[in-house]
Design a protein around this motif. Structure first.
Motif, PDB file in Angstrom:
ATOM      1  N   ASP A 180       0.842  -1.187  -0.063  1.00 44.17           N
ATOM      2  CA  ASP A 180      -0.050  -0.097  -0.021  1.00 44.17           C
ATOM      3  C   ASP A 180       0.783   1.122   0.113  1.00 44.17           C
ATOM      4  OD1 ASP A 180      -2.708  -1.258   0.190  1.00 44.17           O
ATOM      5  OD2 ASP A 180      -1.888  -2.169   2.131  1.00 44.17           O
ATOM      6  N   TYR A 232       1.612   4.158  -3.063  1.00 47.74           N
ATOM      7  CA  TYR A 232       1.296   5.421  -2.770  1.00 47.74           C
ATOM      8  C   TYR A 232       2.432   6.300  -3.216  1.00 47.74           C
ATOM      9  CZ  TYR A 232       0.885   9.818  -0.241  1.00 47.74           C
ATOM     10  OH  TYR A 232       0.779  11.250   0.236  1.00 47.74           O
ATOM     11  N   TRP A 233       3.717   5.968  -2.956  1.00 48.19           N
ATOM     12  CA  TRP A 233       4.958   6.734  -3.148  1.00 48.19           C
ATOM     13  C   TRP A 233       5.034   6.744  -4.647  1.00 48.19           C
ATOM     14  CZ3 TRP A 233       5.367  10.050   0.213  1.00 48.19           C
ATOM     15  CH2 TRP A 233       5.333   9.771   1.720  1.00 48.19           C
ATOM     16  N   CYS A 253       2.720   6.602  -6.982  1.00 46.04           N
ATOM     17  CA  CYS A 253       1.845   7.509  -7.694  1.00 46.04           C
ATOM     18  C   CYS A 253       2.018   8.855  -7.243  1.00 46.04           C
ATOM     19  CB  CYS A 253       0.301   7.055  -6.922  1.00 46.04           C
ATOM     20  SG  CYS A 253      -0.307   5.609  -7.758  1.00 46.04           S
ATOM     21  N   ARG A 254       2.755   9.232  -6.299  1.00 44.05           N
ATOM     22  CA  ARG A 254       3.147  10.712  -5.972  1.00 44.05           C
ATOM     23  C   ARG A 254       4.184  10.931  -6.760  1.00 44.05           C
ATOM     24  NH1 ARG A 254       3.320  12.581  -0.573  1.00 44.05           N
ATOM     25  NH2 ARG A 254       4.869  14.289  -1.423  1.00 44.05           N
TER      26      ARG A 254
END
Length: 442
Positions: free
Chosen positions: A274, A278-279, A281-282
């Motif tokens: 997860d 997230y990172w 996509c950042r």
């Protein structure tokens, strides 16, 4: 009479046309990018300057200057420029244009026919070009974003030279943006306050596409706020809205870049899919090149997983290829696939430790000679010097093993690779222990 606006200047230049259109280069000296083709001394530039241009295909991503380069060629070679696309041109329209071009040729005038998105023309349409290309009635310049080997008829492709146009680098895009702010054709007659890091953010956001870069700058300027000194100011908030990116000022060479790639690596290493997604996509949201992320995943697959799951390397390489084929935004799901797989895979850094240990010995010790028994002996002189003497061919033994020493004397018995018991590497460890035990017997 139309009321003059802020963007209709005294020089009479119509500012209503799109910025990218107003700034379209008219010569090779004004053209930005593709130095491997049109730089000084490069092959395409020489063909243009010598007026030896023949039919060709420009293959490259959108916004890299395919249409502009075709127009420059037509202007420099004094050929009539005719442009049409597969969307609104059938066989009838093609033949009409070809007949006009043939008449012009008989009168000593050349026609450069620019076929945009030539990969969208069907086989019959492409075949319609053939006789006119062969006769020289036209100089066909086709533009495509797809691999011409797969999308263009072999008969037509064999009569055209293919030139690969590359996505513009950030330096090229910054040069275009500065030119747009300084040129009278752009915003040179306006007092505009825009920070350099804003221009860098636009260049990253454009991802190699000059049209996107100029359109984004134009939108930001048109939505700028006038200060008390009649100066147009572009703020962070305005630019963020124009780019629709929250991570507006993500700097691919600054601290935040390294913070995010570190967060991605450590999240995968910690088997946290997860956080890893997230990172990742950042980074994409900030304009990071997906191929950079994919390259880091390839490294991670061997550095942090290795023999515990050798399939991880194949997954990472496949993700890189998918990013290369599709690009953004479609390739985000392929990166997610790879990131989740790597995060969930068993972890081992045994390969990394083996590599680093070997490199350290190489740095601190003299260059050791290759043992005679494993040297190649292709000549009689080498055989006389005992090259290859004592070599045992492992395949000729029952165990497919030998006790022959392969490391230099000073490193005899040295262990670099020490496998773990994680995942598939447990079987590798068991196999290596069996081999070492067998070799230790007299």
């Amino acid at each position: 009479m139309r009321q003059m606006s802020l963007f209709d200047m005294a020089d009479g230049c119509d500012r209503s046309a799109p910025l990218a259109s107003r700034l379209r280069p008219e010569s090779l000296d004004e053209y930005v990018g593709q130095d491997h083709l049109v730089g000084r001394g490069m092959i395409l530039r020489q063909l243009i300057e010598r007026d030896q241009v023949s039919s060709m295909i420009f293959w490259g991503p959108p916004g890299v200057g395919k249409t502009t380069l075709a127009r420059i060629i037509a202007r420099q070679t004094r050929a009539e420029f005719v442009e049409f696309s597969a969307v609104n041109s059938g066989i009838k329209e093609i033949k009409e244009i070809m007949n006009q071009a043939e008449q012009s040729r008989r009168m000593g005038m050349r026609t450069l026919l620019f076929a945009d998105e030539i990969h969208r023309f069907n086989k019959a349409q492409q075949d319609a070009f053939l006789p006119y290309v062969e006769k020289g009635s036209i100089i066909l310049v086709g533009a495509t974003t797809e691999n011409p080997s797969f999308e263009i008829n072999s008969a037509l492709l064999s009569r055209c030279k293919v030139f690969l146009l590359k996505a513009l680098g950030e330096k090229d895009l910054l040069k275009l943006l500065h030119h747009a702010l300084a040129s009278p054709k752009g915003f040179g007659n306006l007092d505009i306050a825009v920070k350099e890091d804003h221009l860098e953010a636009i260049a990253r956001f454009a991802n190699g596409d000059a049209r996107t870069a100029l359109n984004t700058l134009e939108m930001a300027v048109l939505n700028g706020e006038m200060d008390q000194n009649a100066r147009l100011c572009v703020s962070d908030e305005i630019l963020a809205q124009c780019m629709n990116r929250r991570s507006l000022l993500y700097d691919k060479t600054g601290e935040e870049h390294y913070n995010l790639i570190s967060a991605l690596h450590k999240s995968m290493r910690n088997s946290d899919p997860d956080a890893a997604v997230y990172w990742m996509c950042r980074m994409l949201d900030g304009g990071e090149d997906p191929l950079y992320i994919a390259r880091r995943l390839v490294r991670f697959a061997s550095e942090d997983i290795g023999m515990a799951d050798s399939q991880a390397l194949q997954v990472a390489v496949n993700a890189y290829q998918a990013c290369h084929f599709l690009g953004m935004p479609e390739c985000d799901v392929h990166l997610t696939h790879a990131v989740v797989y790597l995060a969930m895979a068993p972890k081992s850094n045994a390969l990394y430790r083996a590599c680093e240990s070997a490199k350290e010995d190489i740095r601190r010790m003299p260059a050791e000679p290759v043992p005679l028994q494993i040297r190649n002996a292709p000549t009689n002189l080498m055989k006389d010097l005992h090259y290859g003497e004592g070599y045992i061919y492992a395949h000729s033994t029952e165990e497919k093993l030998t006790r022959m020493r392969c490391l230099p004397d000073t490193l005899a018995g040295k262990r670099y690779y020490e496998p773990t018991e994680e995942g598939q590497e447990k079987k590798v460890k068991e196999r290596l222990e069996e081999i070492l035990e067998w070799k230790s017997r007299e």
